[in-house]
Design an enzyme around this catalytic site. Structure first.
Site, PDB file in Angstrom:
ATOM      1  N   TYR A 170       0.837  -1.202   0.000  1.00 30.98           N
ATOM      2  CA  TYR A 170       0.000   0.000   0.000  1.00 30.98           C
ATOM      3  C   TYR A 170       0.874   1.255   0.000  1.00 30.98           C
ATOM      4  O   TYR A 170       0.701   2.154  -0.833  1.00 30.98           O
ATOM      5  CB  TYR A 170      -0.914  -0.027   1.237  1.00 30.98           C
ATOM      6  N   LYS A 174       1.234   4.126  -2.921  1.00 29.07           N
ATOM      7  CA  LYS A 174       0.882   5.532  -2.675  1.00 29.07           C
ATOM      8  C   LYS A 174       2.088   6.440  -2.976  1.00 29.07           C
ATOM      9  O   LYS A 174       1.919   7.566  -3.449  1.00 29.07           O
ATOM     10  CB  LYS A 174       0.419   5.729  -1.230  1.00 29.07           C
TER      11      LYS A 174
HETATM   12  N1  NAP Z   1      -8.214   6.010   6.649  1.00 28.42           N
HETATM   13  C1  NAP Z   1      -6.983   6.467   6.930  1.00 28.42           C
HETATM   14  O1  NAP Z   1      -6.525   6.414   8.070  1.00 28.42           O
HETATM   15  C2  NAP Z   1      -6.135   7.072   5.827  1.00 28.42           C
HETATM   16  C3  NAP Z   1      -4.908   7.647   6.180  1.00 28.42           C
HETATM   17  C4  NAP Z   1      -4.132   8.246   5.192  1.00 28.42           C
HETATM   18  C5  NAP Z   1      -4.577   8.275   3.887  1.00 28.42           C
HETATM   19  N2  NAP Z   1      -5.767   7.688   3.561  1.00 28.42           N
HETATM   20  C6  NAP Z   1      -6.205   7.762   2.156  1.00 28.42           C
HETATM   21  O2  NAP Z   1      -7.491   8.334   2.144  1.00 28.42           O
HETATM   22  C7  NAP Z   1      -8.203   7.863   1.011  1.00 28.42           C
HETATM   23  C8  NAP Z   1      -9.577   7.374   1.418  1.00 28.42           C
HETATM   24  O3  NAP Z   1      -9.440   6.286   2.306  1.00 28.42           O
HETATM   25  P1  NAP Z   1     -10.621   5.811   3.260  1.00 28.42           P
HETATM   26  O4  NAP Z   1     -10.050   5.636   4.604  1.00 28.42           O
HETATM   27  O5  NAP Z   1     -11.805   6.658   3.063  1.00 28.42           O
HETATM   28  O6  NAP Z   1     -10.867   4.352   2.685  1.00 28.42           O
HETATM   29  P2  NAP Z   1     -12.206   3.650   2.153  1.00 28.42           P
HETATM   30  O7  NAP Z   1     -13.361   3.975   3.021  1.00 28.42           O
HETATM   31  O8  NAP Z   1     -11.810   2.230   1.934  1.00 28.42           O
HETATM   32  O9  NAP Z   1     -12.431   4.363   0.755  1.00 28.42           O
HETATM   33  C9  NAP Z   1     -11.748   3.970  -0.390  1.00 28.42           C
HETATM   34  C10 NAP Z   1     -12.475   4.546  -1.573  1.00 28.42           C
HETATM   35  O10 NAP Z   1     -11.775   4.160  -2.759  1.00 28.42           O
HETATM   36  C11 NAP Z   1     -12.704   3.623  -3.658  1.00 28.42           C
HETATM   37  N3  NAP Z   1     -12.091   2.589  -4.473  1.00 28.42           N
HETATM   38  C12 NAP Z   1     -11.326   1.543  -4.062  1.00 28.42           C
HETATM   39  N4  NAP Z   1     -11.009   0.780  -5.128  1.00 28.42           N
HETATM   40  C13 NAP Z   1     -11.568   1.374  -6.216  1.00 28.42           C
HETATM   41  C14 NAP Z   1     -11.589   1.068  -7.589  1.00 28.42           C
HETATM   42  N5  NAP Z   1     -10.976  -0.010  -8.088  1.00 28.42           N
HETATM   43  N6  NAP Z   1     -12.259   1.885  -8.419  1.00 28.42           N
HETATM   44  C15 NAP Z   1     -12.926   2.975  -7.947  1.00 28.42           C
HETATM   45  N7  NAP Z   1     -12.933   3.329  -6.653  1.00 28.42           N
HETATM   46  C16 NAP Z   1     -12.257   2.523  -5.802  1.00 28.42           C
HETATM   47  C17 NAP Z   1     -13.812   3.017  -2.822  1.00 28.42           C
HETATM   48  O11 NAP Z   1     -15.025   3.037  -3.561  1.00 28.42           O
HETATM   49  P3  NAP Z   1     -15.826   1.737  -4.055  1.00 28.42           P
HETATM   50  O12 NAP Z   1     -15.645   0.669  -3.045  1.00 28.42           O
HETATM   51  O13 NAP Z   1     -17.231   2.263  -4.193  1.00 28.42           O
HETATM   52  O14 NAP Z   1     -15.213   1.420  -5.370  1.00 28.42           O
HETATM   53  C18 NAP Z   1     -13.911   4.039  -1.699  1.00 28.42           C
HETATM   54  O15 NAP Z   1     -14.740   5.095  -2.078  1.00 28.42           O
HETATM   55  C19 NAP Z   1      -7.331   6.812   0.353  1.00 28.42           C
HETATM   56  O16 NAP Z   1      -6.628   7.422  -0.720  1.00 28.42           O
HETATM   57  C20 NAP Z   1      -6.353   6.430   1.450  1.00 28.42           C
HETATM   58  O17 NAP Z   1      -5.130   5.993   0.902  1.00 28.42           O
HETATM   59  C21 NAP Z   1      -6.567   7.085   4.500  1.00 28.42           C
END
Ligand code: NAP
Length: 323
Positions: free
Chosen positions: A137, A141
């Site tokens: 991951y 990124k």
């Molecule tokens: N949560 C944390 O602590 C954290 C920390 C740092 C950075 N981030 C970043 O923040 C962002 C959002 O993360 P989150 O925590 O909200 O995770 P999440 O709830 O798992 O959301 C991930 C999103 O990506 C979409 N996605 C995944 N695979 C996809 C695909 N093949 N095609 C289209 N859409 C896809 C999912 O939509 P569908 O399932 O509807 O496709 C969902 O909307 C990510 O970029 C992550 O790297 C998160």
């Protein structure tokens, strides 16, 4: 502005959308599970897979800005999937932004890209990528960040929020709570490590600021709550509030890392996801704090919701989940 939010169906994307609707923007939420039913004014949905390059490029048509939060965000998985979704998906977004003259791209990245597996104290954005990434991951990124940085024809800002929590999260606290309920959550290490967490609404604020601040263009920012929290006392408090057992057995970090390494080896042989990875163990056992002074200076970012208030908002949600 007309704004495309990839990952608009996910945890962070949902909160970003809520925040930007308040500012009167017109939003399109992109995700594989996007529903066609978005009755709210100024809100559209687009069912699309980030692996479908042509569809992703087309999604950028007519947008003023793109917030690219969609990603495969998981501690374990096949490299091909991380690469296809996180790296090639970002390449397609950049192509779409360039082709259709999108004036700003906000790339949601993560401090995981600089995580070495050791302790981090007030790490700044100029810390180098590690020689070996702590997970697939993180590596994907980092590659995505590099694509964004190298595409000088697209005006972009990279945000690296650390450990996002809040209502709707399915990863951070819910996973720990589920492990504790199953009696399978040990305290990793001494229990004295400090971490930076970020309440989800604060991340949404940072995104809203990054859309407009020209001083931020071409730059990368760590985003946190800027409160260095002792992680294990916080986890215990959450467990107590949920009526769960907070007496966790402490296991030394090196032992946990060795157990996780053997689980990863077995997972590689069997193809089944391991219960633990060295990455997830290190995240729980190491000190990780990140300097946000650049975001404060250039974006005018200030975390408006404190950890205490954020935890209080999240507990209501977690209680429902536990029920
Ligand atoms: N949560 C944390 O602590 C954290 C920390 C740092 C950075 N981030 C970043 O923040 C962002 C959002 O993360 P989150 O925590 O909200 O995770 P999440 O709830 O798992 O959301 C991930 C999103 O990506 C979409 N996605 C995944 N695979 C996809 C695909 N093949 N095609 C289209 N859409 C896809 C999912 O939509 P569908 O399932 O509807 O496709 C969902 O909307 C990510 O970029 C992550 O790297 C998160």
């Amino acid at each position: 502005m007309r704004i495309l939010i990839t990952g608009g169906t996910g945890f962070l994307g949902h909160h970003i959308a809520e925040r930007l609707l308040e500012d009167g923007h017109t939003l399109t939420l992109l995700g594989r599970t996007a529903s066609s039913n978005t009755p709210q004014r100024g809100l559209f949905s687009l069912r699309c897979d980030l692996r479908h390059r042509a569809a992703v490029i087309a999604a950028c048509r007519g947008q003023d800005a793109v917030i690219h939060a969609g990603a495969l965000s998981a501690p374990w998985g096949r490299w091909e999937d991380f690469y296809a979704i996180n790296v090639r998906g970002t390449a397609a977004i950049l192509e779409g932004c360039e082709r259709f003259g999108v004036t700003r791209l906000i790339q949601i990245s993560s401090p995981a890209v600089v995580f070495t597996g050791g302790d981090h104290q007030q790490t700044t954005e100029d810390a180098p990528y590690p020689r070996r990434f702590s997970s697939a991951y993180a590596q994907s990124k980092a590659l995505a960040e590099q694509l964004v940085r190298n595409e000088t024809r697209v005006a972009s800002v990279i945000l690296r929020p650390k450990a996002i929590f809040g209502p709707g999260d399915r990863a951070l606290l819910p996973r720990l709570v589920a492990a504790a309920r199953a009696g399978r959550l040990p305290q990793v290490g001494t229990g004295q490590n400090l971490v930076d967490l970020t309440y989800v609404r604060n991340v949404a604020d940072a995104v809203a600021l990054a859309l407009h601040r020209s001083a931020a263009l071409g730059r990368t920012y760590h985003i946190t709550n800027n409160e260095h929290v002792p992680l294990w006392p916080l986890i215990r408090r959450v467990l107590r509030e949920l009526g769960l057992n907070d007496r966790l057995r402490a296991v030394p970090l090196p032992l946990m890392l060795a157990v996780a390494a053997s689980m990863e080896l077995r997972a590689k042989l069997t193809g089944c996801e391991p219960l633990l990875t060295r990455y997830s163990v290190a995240i729980l056992g190491r000190t990780q704090t990140y300097d946000i002074s650049a975001a404060q200076r250039d974006l005018g970012y200030q975390p408006r919701v404190t950890i205490a208030d954020g935890v209080a908002h999240t507990l209501g949600y977690l209680r429902q989940e536990v029920r």
